[in-house]
Design an enzyme around this catalytic site. Structure first.
Site, short mmCIF file in Angstrom:
data_model
loop_
_atom_site.label_atom_id
_atom_site.label_comp_id
_atom_site.label_asym_id
_atom_site.label_seq_id
_atom_site.Cartn_x
_atom_site.Cartn_y
_atom_site.Cartn_z
N CYS A 183 0.83 -1.19 0.00
CA CYS A 183 0.00 0.00 0.00
C CYS A 183 0.87 1.25 0.00
O CYS A 183 1.81 1.35 0.78
CB CYS A 183 -0.90 -0.02 1.24
SG CYS A 183 -1.87 1.48 1.46
N CYS B 17 1.34 4.78 3.14
CA CYS B 17 2.41 5.09 4.09
C CYS B 17 3.75 4.72 3.45
O CYS B 17 3.82 3.80 2.64
CB CYS B 17 2.25 4.31 5.39
SG CYS B 17 0.74 4.66 6.32
N GLN C 116 -7.59 20.49 8.42
CA GLN C 116 -6.39 19.81 8.90
C GLN C 116 -6.70 18.33 9.05
O GLN C 116 -7.80 17.93 9.42
CB GLN C 116 -5.95 20.41 10.24
CG GLN C 116 -5.57 21.88 10.18
CD GLN C 116 -4.34 22.16 9.31
OE1 GLN C 116 -3.57 21.25 8.99
NE2 GLN C 116 -4.16 23.41 8.93
N PHE D 111 -5.08 33.34 4.14
CA PHE D 111 -5.35 31.96 3.72
C PHE D 111 -6.16 31.29 4.84
O PHE D 111 -5.82 30.22 5.33
CB PHE D 111 -4.05 31.20 3.46
CG PHE D 111 -3.10 31.89 2.51
CD1 PHE D 111 -3.25 31.75 1.13
CD2 PHE D 111 -2.07 32.68 2.98
CE1 PHE D 111 -2.37 32.37 0.25
CE2 PHE D 111 -1.19 33.31 2.12
CZ PHE D 111 -1.34 33.17 0.75
N GLU E 197 -9.37 34.97 2.35
CA GLU E 197 -9.33 33.64 1.74
C GLU E 197 -9.81 33.73 0.31
O GLU E 197 -10.73 34.50 0.00
CB GLU E 197 -10.23 32.69 2.54
CG GLU E 197 -10.53 31.35 1.92
CD GLU E 197 -9.28 30.53 1.63
OE1 GLU E 197 -9.17 30.00 0.51
OE2 GLU E 197 -8.40 30.43 2.52
N CYS F 255 2.83 23.67 5.50
CA CYS F 255 2.89 22.24 5.26
C CYS F 255 4.09 21.88 4.38
O CYS F 255 4.21 20.74 3.93
CB CYS F 255 1.60 21.75 4.60
SG CYS F 255 1.25 22.52 2.99
#
Length: 416
Positions: A75, A78, A253, A280, A300, A374
């Site tokens: 998979c 991850c 999130q 944002f 935004e 991020c």
């Protein structure tokens, strides 16, 4: 393709093991530093054939879908389940440390705020209808093959327990063998299912989805490409005591635990500021929390997210004034003249960062800034712009919410 034996020296930014070769680095997925492995090599990419020296940091994966030995991952959801916590946490923090060093920034980086199994409330699946039934899961590492899953240790128990219901809705909506995407968000009122890319959705599929959802429990909303197909209940999230109904497929999130950690850092930094800008702003992750103690101007570019924020603010009790502005901050950043009314500012941009906005901020007199990111690389670039303009970095905290992946969040605080 050639076969050779290499020794892994470090992990790359994507989580692959890296070996040094005579013509440059060789990237070896699922290999760990210190391991000696025989690989099949194509250019700079290697696939492990066998391991003669294994790392003491290699552990058994938590999920059988990852692969039985943690080396040949099945998979692709991850990429680092085979690494010990110590190695994995150091890797995540190191992504932020290295990005800052690359820009000559000597900021103190706090320990990683860790993620734990079972915390992911937002999960993006891929799906495809086949002659044997619906495949629902994640793409196999390095391919478009869908690995059908029956468990997922990173996801909230409420999502895993409803996998059969999710499959039923996806089966009702799918029209052919073309693959599509499905984002599942666990909310206070049930699961919010946002489909993308299903072809030729007609009245028959809409009726089938409606009948399916009404026969199930725990599904709050189903949408396709932003259009609501059925909404038995408004999906609701709690942003610091304010209930918000995010738009279909809207950004949230990935874990509540990471969101709360980010919010605590932001709120702790801006302190007693009276007038705060949230750039944002999304659906109000930070703005609605800040509004408990300060007037907030939320900016935004996504109109639906902004409407969700505005609606929540108007119907909440005990908030200071919240104003909203629809604006593309990449094309039209807030200028110095507009920034002068704020004594604190938060920004949380997409992966591209906020380069142009930071150039304006660097020339401003805003006393405190909280930068949420991020992407450590664009964060470091933006922080370099701000420090060149006179800001001082007071702290950087890496935060993990994408467990066993190569993605890491960070909150940086600055003062002038």
């Amino acid at each position: 393709m050639s076969t050779e034996t290499v020794t892994i020296s470090r992990l790359g930014s994507g989580g692959d093991g890296i070996a040094s070769g005579p013509d440059g680095p060789v990237y070896v997925p699922f290999a760990l530093p210190g391991e000696t492995v025989a690989i099949a090599r194509v250019k700079s990419q290697g696939t492990v054939i066998s391991t003669s020296v294994a790392s003491p940091d290699r552990i058994a994966p938590a999920c059988p879908h990852f692969g039985p030995d943690g080396r040949n991952g099945t998979c692709g959801g991850c990429s680092l389940q085979h690494a010990s916590d110590a190695l994995y946490h150091a890797f995540k923090r190191g992504l932020v440390v290295d990005a800052l060093k690359s820009k000559g920034l000597a900021a103190e980086v706090a320990p990683l705020v860790i993620a734990r199994p079972g915390e992911r409330r937002r999960v993006a699946f891929t799906a495809r209808q086949t002659e044997k039934g619906l495949l629902l899961g994640f793409n196999q590492a390095g391919s478009h093959h869908i690995v059908d899953i029956d468990q997922c240790p990173i996801s909230r128990p409420g999502i895993v327990a409803r996998l059969d219901a999710i499959r039923a809705v996806a089966t009702a909506l799918s029209t052919d063998s073309q693959g599509f995407r499905l984002t599942v968000l666990e909310t206070l009122s049930g699961l919010d299912l946002a489909f993308e890319g299903v072809r030729k959705v007609g009245d028959r599929q809409r009726r089938a989805v409606t009948e399916c959802v009404l026969a199930l429990r725990g599904i709050a909303r189903v949408s396709h490409d932003g259009e609501i197909l059925i909404e038995p209940q408004k999906p609701q999230l709690d942003f610091g005591g304010v209930l918000v109904s995010p738009p279909p497929g809207g950004f949230t999130q990935a874990t509540k635990e990471a969101e709360d950690a980010m919010a605590a850092l932001v709120l702790g930094h801006i302190g007693k500021a009276k007038r705060v800008a949230d750039l944002f702003a999304g659906s109000g992750t930070f703005a609605l929390r800040i509004a408990r103690s300060a007037r907030v101007h939320a900016v935004e570019g996504d109109e639906k997210a902004l409407k969700a924020l505005d609606h929540a603010a108007r119907h909440a009790q005990g908030l200071k004034q919240v104003t909203v502005e629809k604006r593309d901050l990449f094309r039209r950043p807030l200028m110095v003249s507009e920034l002068k009314v704020f004594d604190a500012l938060v920004f949380d941009p997409p992966r591209a960062g906020a380069e142009d906005q930071c150039r304006e901020l660097a020339r401003s007199g805003v006393k405190k800034i909280a930068a949420v990111s991020c992407n450590p690389v664009t964060l470091a670039r933006d922080l370099a712009i701000l420090t060149a303009g006179g800001y001082r970095i007071t702290g950087v905290t890496p935060i993990d919410q994408f467990l066993w992946s190569s993605h890491v969040e960070a909150v940086a605080t600055l003062e002038k």
